[in-house]
Motif scaffolding. Structure first.
Motif, PDB file in Angstrom:
ATOM      1  N   GLU A   1      -1.191  -1.322  -4.151  1.00 29.88           N
ATOM      2  CA  GLU A   1      -2.488  -0.308  -4.304  1.00 29.88           C
ATOM      3  C   GLU A   1      -2.179   1.093  -3.874  1.00 29.88           C
ATOM      4  OE1 GLU A   1      -6.780  -1.002  -2.949  1.00 29.88           O
ATOM      5  OE2 GLU A   1      -5.370  -0.928  -1.288  1.00 29.88           O
TER       6      GLU A   1
ATOM      7  N   ASN B   1      -8.760   4.574  -5.183  1.00 22.70           N
ATOM      8  CA  ASN B   1      -7.682   3.664  -5.093  1.00 22.70           C
ATOM      9  C   ASN B   1      -7.427   3.081  -6.719  1.00 22.70           C
ATOM     10  OD1 ASN B   1      -7.517   3.709  -2.459  1.00 22.70           O
ATOM     11  ND2 ASN B   1      -8.951   1.947  -2.233  1.00 22.70           N
TER      12      ASN B   1
ATOM     13  N   GLU C   1       0.787  -1.239   0.236  1.00 20.16           N
ATOM     14  CA  GLU C   1      -0.247  -0.122   0.206  1.00 20.16           C
ATOM     15  C   GLU C   1       0.837   1.337  -0.145  1.00 20.16           C
ATOM     16  OE1 GLU C   1      -2.568  -0.547   3.288  1.00 20.16           O
ATOM     17  OE2 GLU C   1      -3.579  -2.218   2.234  1.00 20.16           O
TER      18      GLU C   1
ATOM     19  N   GLN D   1      -3.277   4.552  -2.754  1.00 21.44           N
ATOM     20  CA  GLN D   1      -4.630   5.061  -1.919  1.00 21.44           C
ATOM     21  C   GLN D   1      -4.285   6.673  -2.210  1.00 21.44           C
ATOM     22  OE1 GLN D   1      -3.739   3.256   1.530  1.00 21.44           O
ATOM     23  NE2 GLN D   1      -4.681   1.218   1.101  1.00 21.44           N
TER      24      GLN D   1
END
Ligand code: CUA
Length: 318
Positions: free
Chosen positions: A126, A156, A94, A128
């Motif tokens: 990912e 996202n 992330e 964000q």
């Protein structure tokens, strides 16, 4: 060549090729027919117009064929798009991504911050994404991905880089004067190189050792340098070069006055940027960094500004 740089590339490429082939075929076929008919049915050869009756068979053919083509194009686009909407795999890295006027900031799970996106090869990631100011859009053409970043909301996007290398990453939504500054890179490393980079904090330690370097790092990470140059050139805001300890003419509530660029002025300019506008610059282009930069950060910034000013050098030479 670019067929498998990310997990989405292949399907997007297929849909592109399908749609491009269909439209190219019709562009050529229709243009050729127009030119042919121009000659064949020109007035000189056909002085009297003839009335043609309708044909049910033709009507059916030119309804069914385009319908099939359009559904086919939709199918390939849809099939390429659906995987992008799915949730990122559980083991995805992330990265908190901030897009702001006019730079990028990437923050990793261990707190490391960069303005270039570093990623390991073959692992899903990912992003964000948020924006503190206006609409931006993250676009990585090599990976065939693009997604808007909306203020006040987290959007996202996930993908998996498949090959090491450097790829362009930029903002694809006009977001103001320096929109074109919002270009950076995705650097894809091997897992081994990435792990080494990930735990490496020497840049931070080194920065702490040289005077002002930490301040410069803070300015970089917060995107200040997009609008305030370090070399004296005029951008959206005044240059940092030589600003410390010098007098500046500013406009405060419509009144012109002369101020000294000292600690109080720098702090106020960061927290209340519209209060004192240096003559020759415009209001409303900078947002307040209250809550984003601490007094300690500003102290470090001031330490850096001092290194850019002769006023400070004079002081230390005396
Ligand atoms: Cu951000 Cu254009």
């Amino acid at each position: 060549m670019y067929s498998n740089l990310s997990n989405f590339s292949e399907d997007i490429n297929t849909s592109f090729i399908v749609i491009f082939s269909v439209i190219s075929f019709f562009l050529i076929a229709i243009t050729a027919t127009i030119i042919l008919f121009l000659f064949k049915y020109r007035q000189k050869k056909n002085p009297e117009p003839t009335q043609i009756e309708g044909s049910v068979l033709l009507e059916i053919i030119w309804t069914i064929i385009p319908l099939g083509l359009v559904i086919g194009m939709f199918y390939y686009g849809w099939m390429a798009w659906i995987p992008m909407l799915s949730d990122a795999p559980k083991d995805a890295i992330e990265v908190k991504t901030t897009a702001r006027m006019w730079s990028w900031l990437f923050e990793y799970e261990n707190g490391k911050k960069t303005d270039t996106l570093y990623l390991p090869e073959g692992k899903p990631v990912e992003l964000q994404m948020t924006s503190p100011d206006v609409l931006h859009s993250l676009y990585i053409p090599a990976y065939r991905i693009k997604r808007d970043i909306v203020p006040g909301r987290v959007t996202n996007i996930w993908f998996e880089p498949r090959k090491t290398g450097e790829y362009d990453l930029f903002c694809a939504e006009y977001c103001g004067l320096q929109h074109s500054y919002m270009i950076t890179e995705v650097k894809v490393l091997t897992q081994e190189e990435f792990d080494k980079w990930y735990i490496d904090t020497t840049a931070v330690t080194k920065a702490a050792a040289t005077p002002g370097a930490e301040g410069l790092q803070i300015l970089r990470m917060n995107g200040c340098i997009a609008c305030h140059s370090l070399d004296g050139s005029k951008l959206v805001g005044p240059s940092y070069k030589g600003i410390w300890g010098h007098e500046a003419e500013v406009e405060t509530k419509g009144q012109k006055r002369t101020i000294l660029v000292d600690e109080a002025y720098v702090i106020n300019s960061i927290y209340n940027p519209d209060e004192d506008i240096v003559v020759g610059f415009s209001k409303g282009l900078m947002r307040s960094y209250k809550g984003e930069l601490t007094d300690e950060d500003i102290e470090k910034i001031i330490a850096y500004l001092k290194t850019l000013s002769d006023k400070h050098e004079e002081e230390s030479n005396e």
